[in-house]
Design an enzyme around this catalytic site. Structure first.
Site, PDB file in Angstrom:
ATOM      1  N   ASN A   9       7.648  -1.441   4.321  1.00 14.28           N
ATOM      2  CA  ASN A   9       7.803  -2.203   3.162  1.00 14.28           C
ATOM      3  C   ASN A   9       8.276  -1.192   1.967  1.00 14.28           C
ATOM      4  O   ASN A   9       7.607  -0.525   1.564  1.00 14.28           O
ATOM      5  CB  ASN A   9       6.669  -2.705   2.527  1.00 14.28           C
ATOM      6  CG  ASN A   9       6.811  -3.627   1.632  1.00 14.28           C
ATOM      7  OD1 ASN A   9       7.512  -3.739   0.980  1.00 14.28           O
ATOM      8  ND2 ASN A   9       5.277  -3.951   1.201  1.00 14.28           N
ATOM      9  N   LYS A  11       9.229  -1.781  -0.879  1.00 15.10           N
ATOM     10  CA  LYS A  11       8.881  -2.468  -2.313  1.00 15.10           C
ATOM     11  C   LYS A  11      10.017  -2.486  -3.259  1.00 15.10           C
ATOM     12  O   LYS A  11      11.052  -2.370  -2.944  1.00 15.10           O
ATOM     13  CB  LYS A  11       7.370  -1.702  -2.624  1.00 15.10           C
ATOM     14  CG  LYS A  11       6.551  -1.751  -1.688  1.00 15.10           C
ATOM     15  CD  LYS A  11       5.186  -1.255  -2.123  1.00 15.10           C
ATOM     16  CE  LYS A  11       4.002  -1.233  -0.944  1.00 15.10           C
ATOM     17  NZ  LYS A  11       2.680  -1.194  -1.411  1.00 15.10           N
ATOM     18  N   HIS A  95       1.810 -10.873   0.118  1.00 14.63           N
ATOM     19  CA  HIS A  95       1.453  -9.283   0.009  1.00 14.63           C
ATOM     20  C   HIS A  95       0.512  -9.322  -1.296  1.00 14.63           C
ATOM     21  O   HIS A  95       0.618  -9.988  -2.228  1.00 14.63           O
ATOM     22  CB  HIS A  95       2.620  -8.550  -0.292  1.00 14.63           C
ATOM     23  CG  HIS A  95       2.479  -7.149  -0.241  1.00 14.63           C
ATOM     24  ND1 HIS A  95       1.928  -6.631  -1.346  1.00 14.63           N
ATOM     25  CD2 HIS A  95       2.638  -6.099   0.746  1.00 14.63           C
ATOM     26  CE1 HIS A  95       1.710  -5.093  -1.186  1.00 14.63           C
ATOM     27  NE2 HIS A  95       2.104  -5.121   0.282  1.00 14.63           N
ATOM     28  N   GLU A 167      -4.156  -5.831   5.278  1.00 11.85           N
ATOM     29  CA  GLU A 167      -4.000  -4.845   4.220  1.00 11.85           C
ATOM     30  C   GLU A 167      -5.165  -4.941   3.415  1.00 11.85           C
ATOM     31  O   GLU A 167      -5.457  -5.510   2.414  1.00 11.85           O
ATOM     32  CB  GLU A 167      -2.815  -5.268   3.412  1.00 11.85           C
ATOM     33  CG  GLU A 167      -1.707  -5.524   4.291  1.00 11.85           C
ATOM     34  CD  GLU A 167      -0.353  -5.214   3.306  1.00 11.85           C
ATOM     35  OE1 GLU A 167      -0.003  -3.909   3.799  1.00 11.85           O
ATOM     36  OE2 GLU A 167      -0.013  -5.612   2.471  1.00 11.85           O
ATOM     37  N   GLY A 173      -1.362   1.977  -1.523  1.00 14.74           N
ATOM     38  CA  GLY A 173      -0.970   2.756  -2.336  1.00 14.74           C
ATOM     39  C   GLY A 173      -1.972   3.902  -3.086  1.00 14.74           C
ATOM     40  O   GLY A 173      -1.766   4.500  -3.952  1.00 14.74           O
ATOM     41  N   SER A 212      -1.809   2.335   3.417  1.00 13.31           N
ATOM     42  CA  SER A 212      -1.919   3.879   3.304  1.00 13.31           C
ATOM     43  C   SER A 212      -1.693   4.121   4.867  1.00 13.31           C
ATOM     44  O   SER A 212      -2.507   5.486   5.098  1.00 13.31           O
ATOM     45  CB  SER A 212      -2.873   4.603   2.612  1.00 13.31           C
ATOM     46  OG  SER A 212      -2.793   4.245   1.128  1.00 13.31           O
TER      47      SER A 212
HETATM   48  P1  PGA Z   1       0.979   1.673   1.366  1.00 14.69           P
HETATM   49  O1  PGA Z   1       1.514   0.362   1.375  1.00 14.69           O
HETATM   50  O2  PGA Z   1       1.407   2.141   2.900  1.00 14.69           O
HETATM   51  O3  PGA Z   1       1.941   2.474   0.249  1.00 14.69           O
HETATM   52  O4  PGA Z   1      -0.521   1.786   1.257  1.00 14.69           O
HETATM   53  C1  PGA Z   1       1.433  -0.641   2.230  1.00 14.69           C
HETATM   54  C2  PGA Z   1       1.830  -2.121   2.015  1.00 14.69           C
HETATM   55  O5  PGA Z   1       1.551  -2.484   0.748  1.00 14.69           O
HETATM   56  O6  PGA Z   1       2.475  -2.725   2.641  1.00 14.69           O
END
Ligand code: PGA
Length: 257
Positions: A9, A11, A95, A167, A173, A212
């Site tokens: 992803n 983003k 999400h 998640e 993040g 993460s």
């Molecule tokens: P991240 O994001 O791996 O940066 O924590 C995961 C996501 O939001 O899909």
């Protein structure tokens, strides 16, 4: 045997030049990881570019969002039929960033899920609890509500073409990760919720871990019986790092097969 999926992803990251380099590096790097499914989720404006680079490869493309209506006066939105038309196969729905930053409630997430399924897109339905909810012991209640709304509004059969991503919002993040045992417990709970409605779908549905996921701790997560891959945010922006996660998944899948 469920096929592990590693989804990236991206983003709201990248300009065309970076997207080109990242897609090319991933495309070249994954060719030996034939045992798993790899899907990239660039921003809308880069979907065509990424799609074009990935023709004749096994890597798939998905969108990060969609609007429930098929067309109409919805300035700034993108519909399911538009995504299918440009070759998307997957779409992220619900999400946590959309639930929180853009106030997407349970009903809107269900409507998006329904709209995706209606046009043959495979929704990746994201569920998860915040830090405060986990600390209050509400993890299961929150996730049950998120999953049950989908089953009630869209029907359990829709999950046949869906993927679920767990998640933990507190791990997105932040660099924090759920331990493999914490994640496995929630994944097993999600599968149990689906099994209460349809056992076959529960056995077949893939439940990804998101929050993460990094190469250095992907292995024990991916080895858990109810973790069927990862939805990777930050680490998917670095081709080497993302490919290292794909390699772990490929290795795990080879052990299952
Ligand atoms: P991240 O994001 O791996 O940066 O924590 C995961 C996501 O939001 O899909």
């Amino acid at each position: 045997v469920r096929h592990l999926m590693i989804a990236g992803n991206w983003k709201m990251h990248g300009l065309q030049r970076q997207v080109q380099a990242l897609t090319t590096a991933i495309k070249e790097g994954v060719t030996s990881y034939t045992e798993i499914e790899v899907v990239l989720f660039p921003a809308f404006v880069h979907l065509n570019q990424v799609q074009a680079l990935l023709t004749q490869t096994a890597v798939k493309v998905g969108a990060q969002n969609l609007y429930p209506a098929p067309q109409g006066a919805f300035t700034g939105e993108v519909s399911g039929p538009m995504l299918v038309d440009i070759g998307c196969q997957y779409v992220l729905v619900g999400h946590s960033e959309r639930r929180m930053l853009f106030q997407e409630d349970l009903a809107l997430v269900a409507a998006k899920c329904q709209a995706a399924v209606a046009v043959g897109l495979q929704p990746i339905l994201c569920v998860g609890e915040t830090k405060a909810q986990r600390e209050r012991g509400e993890t299961e209640a929150i996730i049950a509500e998120q999953i049950r709304t989908i089953i009630e509004c869209v029907g359990v059969a829709a999950l046949q073409q869906a993927v679920i991503a767990y998640e933990p919002v507190w791990a997105i993040g932040t660099g924090l990760t759920a331990t493999p045992e914490q994640a496995q417990a929630v994944h097993a709970f999600i599968r149990h919720l689906v099994a209460q409605n349809n056992l076959d779908i529960a056995k077949a549905i893939r439940i990804l871990y998101g929050g993460s996921m990094k190469a250095d701790h992907a292995a024990p997560l991916l080895a858990m019986p109810d973790i069927d891959g990862g939805l990777v945010g930050g680490a998917s922006l670095d081709a080497d790092h993302f490919l290292a996660i794909c390699a772990r998944a490929h290795q795990q899948q080879s052990e299952y097969s």
